[in-house]
Design a protein around this motif. Structure first.
Motif, PDB file in Angstrom:
ATOM      1  N   TYR A 150       0.823  -1.204   0.000  1.00 25.31           N
ATOM      2  CA  TYR A 150       0.000   0.000   0.000  1.00 25.31           C
ATOM      3  C   TYR A 150       0.859   1.256   0.000  1.00 25.31           C
ATOM      4  CZ  TYR A 150      -3.811  -3.132   0.626  1.00 25.31           C
ATOM      5  OH  TYR A 150      -4.709  -4.137   0.394  1.00 25.31           O
ATOM      6  N   LEU A 151       0.620   2.105  -0.997  1.00 25.31           N
ATOM      7  CA  LEU A 151       1.236   3.428  -1.033  1.00 25.31           C
ATOM      8  C   LEU A 151       0.487   4.343  -0.073  1.00 25.31           C
ATOM      9  CD1 LEU A 151       1.781   3.655  -4.877  1.00 25.31           C
ATOM     10  CD2 LEU A 151       3.562   3.433  -3.138  1.00 25.31           C
ATOM     11  N   LEU A 170       7.405   0.085  -7.433  1.00 26.72           N
ATOM     12  CA  LEU A 170       6.450   0.731  -6.527  1.00 26.72           C
ATOM     13  C   LEU A 170       6.325  -0.028  -5.208  1.00 26.72           C
ATOM     14  CD1 LEU A 170       3.677   1.835  -9.038  1.00 26.72           C
ATOM     15  CD2 LEU A 170       5.197   3.334  -7.715  1.00 26.72           C
ATOM     16  N   LEU A 171       6.434  -1.361  -5.232  1.00 31.94           N
ATOM     17  CA  LEU A 171       6.374  -2.135  -3.989  1.00 31.94           C
ATOM     18  C   LEU A 171       7.472  -1.707  -3.012  1.00 31.94           C
ATOM     19  CD1 LEU A 171       5.467  -5.781  -5.064  1.00 31.94           C
ATOM     20  CD2 LEU A 171       4.147  -4.279  -3.563  1.00 31.94           C
ATOM     21  N   LEU A 172       8.611  -1.256  -3.543  1.00 30.97           N
ATOM     22  CA  LEU A 172       9.714  -0.796  -2.698  1.00 30.97           C
ATOM     23  C   LEU A 172       9.370   0.500  -1.971  1.00 30.97           C
ATOM     24  CD1 LEU A 172      12.705  -1.540  -5.103  1.00 30.97           C
ATOM     25  CD2 LEU A 172      11.901  -2.925  -3.167  1.00 30.97           C
ATOM     26  N   LEU A 173       8.394   1.265  -2.490  1.00 28.03           N
ATOM     27  CA  LEU A 173       7.966   2.526  -1.880  1.00 28.03           C
ATOM     28  C   LEU A 173       6.811   2.348  -0.902  1.00 28.03           C
ATOM     29  CD1 LEU A 173       7.895   4.845  -5.040  1.00 28.03           C
ATOM     30  CD2 LEU A 173       9.663   4.738  -3.279  1.00 28.03           C
ATOM     31  N   CYS A 174       6.255   1.171  -0.851  1.00 24.61           N
ATOM     32  CA  CYS A 174       5.042   0.931  -0.067  1.00 24.61           C
ATOM     33  C   CYS A 174       5.288   1.005   1.430  1.00 24.61           C
ATOM     34  CB  CYS A 174       4.452  -0.436  -0.411  1.00 24.61           C
ATOM     35  SG  CYS A 174       3.622  -0.436  -2.016  1.00 24.61           S
ATOM     36  N   GLU A 175       4.189   1.230   2.150  1.00 22.29           N
ATOM     37  CA  GLU A 175       4.208   1.187   3.601  1.00 22.29           C
ATOM     38  C   GLU A 175       4.659  -0.204   4.039  1.00 22.29           C
ATOM     39  OE1 GLU A 175       0.121   2.043   4.509  1.00 22.29           O
ATOM     40  OE2 GLU A 175       0.304   4.146   3.920  1.00 22.29           O
ATOM     41  N   ALA A 187      -5.488  -3.962   3.655  1.00 19.50           N
ATOM     42  CA  ALA A 187      -4.772  -2.779   4.136  1.00 19.50           C
ATOM     43  C   ALA A 187      -4.596  -2.842   5.656  1.00 19.50           C
ATOM     44  CB  ALA A 187      -5.516  -1.502   3.733  1.00 19.50           C
ATOM     45  N   TYR A 188      -5.596  -3.350   6.373  1.00 22.45           N
ATOM     46  CA  TYR A 188      -5.505  -3.513   7.821  1.00 22.45           C
ATOM     47  C   TYR A 188      -4.507  -4.626   8.157  1.00 22.45           C
ATOM     48  CZ  TYR A 188      -6.879  -4.163  12.688  1.00 22.45           C
ATOM     49  OH  TYR A 188      -6.858  -4.274  14.061  1.00 22.45           O
ATOM     50  N   LEU A 189      -4.615  -5.761   7.441  1.00 19.08           N
ATOM     51  CA  LEU A 189      -3.729  -6.899   7.696  1.00 19.08           C
ATOM     52  C   LEU A 189      -2.257  -6.551   7.468  1.00 19.08           C
ATOM     53  CD1 LEU A 189      -5.827  -9.730   6.044  1.00 19.08           C
ATOM     54  CD2 LEU A 189      -5.290  -9.509   8.489  1.00 19.08           C
ATOM     55  N   SER A 190      -1.989  -5.597   6.572  1.00 20.69           N
ATOM     56  CA  SER A 190      -0.605  -5.215   6.311  1.00 20.69           C
ATOM     57  C   SER A 190       0.019  -4.531   7.525  1.00 20.69           C
ATOM     58  CB  SER A 190      -0.509  -4.320   5.067  1.00 20.69           C
ATOM     59  OG  SER A 190      -1.095  -3.059   5.293  1.00 20.69           O
ATOM     60  N   LYS A 191      -0.803  -3.860   8.341  1.00 16.72           N
ATOM     61  CA  LYS A 191      -0.309  -3.161   9.532  1.00 16.72           C
ATOM     62  C   LYS A 191      -0.567  -3.929  10.828  1.00 16.72           C
ATOM     63  CE  LYS A 191      -0.830   1.624   7.973  1.00 16.72           C
ATOM     64  NZ  LYS A 191       0.151   1.404   6.973  1.00 16.72           N
ATOM     65  N   ASN A 192      -1.614  -4.749  10.834  1.00 14.80           N
ATOM     66  CA  ASN A 192      -2.032  -5.504  12.020  1.00 14.80           C
ATOM     67  C   ASN A 192      -2.175  -6.969  11.638  1.00 14.80           C
ATOM     68  OD1 ASN A 192      -2.762  -3.051  13.809  1.00 14.80           O
ATOM     69  ND2 ASN A 192      -3.845  -2.696  11.901  1.00 14.80           N
TER      70      ASN A 192
END
Length: 155
Positions: A29-30, A77-82, A145-150
């Motif tokens: 996710y950008l 772009l994946l390298l720039l992602c959160e 998007a939630y699973l990427s952070k939690n």
């Protein structure tokens, strides 16, 4: 375009023998703010950039825009992602007039299997396979998007 979908947990892996397609997916996710998520995805041999708006009150519908991009650009772009790139395999299963997309997650989300079905309207009916479990439509914990952070491993 408005996306209308419902999301379910999956009881077991019996869905795999019904799949007509299977692809590895890496996505990041950008921007992961709920009002506008901007996702970069590599699915198989293709790259995609996707923008999604916030869900409506029912959690069933939201704006979605997607464009195919070269895989080389998606990798950059994946390298720039959160932090928290999602790694999963997507299985596609046809049931009646619909296709279920079943995601089996890996790494920090290992053990989580979620099925989504895109509908023609919010009142559309569909055949429910026996491997389909509890509905989690609108539960933000199951949004990628939630699973990427939690991640699931921390629940």
């Amino acid at each position: 375009m408005i996306e209308i979908e419902r999301k379910f947990l999956v009881r077991n892996d019996s869905f795999k023998k019904e799949a007509f397609a299977k692809n590895h997916i890496a996505q990041g996710y950008l921007s992961s703010v709920p009002e506008r998520t901007v996702r970069v995805r590599i699915k198989g041999e293709k790259g995609f950039l996707t923008i999604k708006g916030a869900s409506n009150d029912s959690g069933l519908s939201r704006f979605e825009w997607e464009k195919e991009i070269p895989v080389s650009e998606a990798k950059s772009l994946l390298l720039l992602c959160e932090k928290g790139v999602i790694d999963k395999t997507r299985f596609e299963i046809k049931k009646g007039n619909h296709v279920f997309e079943v995601d089996e997650f890996y790494n920090d989300n290992e053990g989580l299997i979620v099925a989504e079905i895109e509908l023609y309207s919010e009142n559309d009916t569909f055949e429910k396979p026996d491997w389909l479990g509890k509905e989690v439509t609108g539960d933000i914990r199951y949004y990628n998007a939630y699973l990427s952070k939690n991640p699931f491993k921390n629940w």
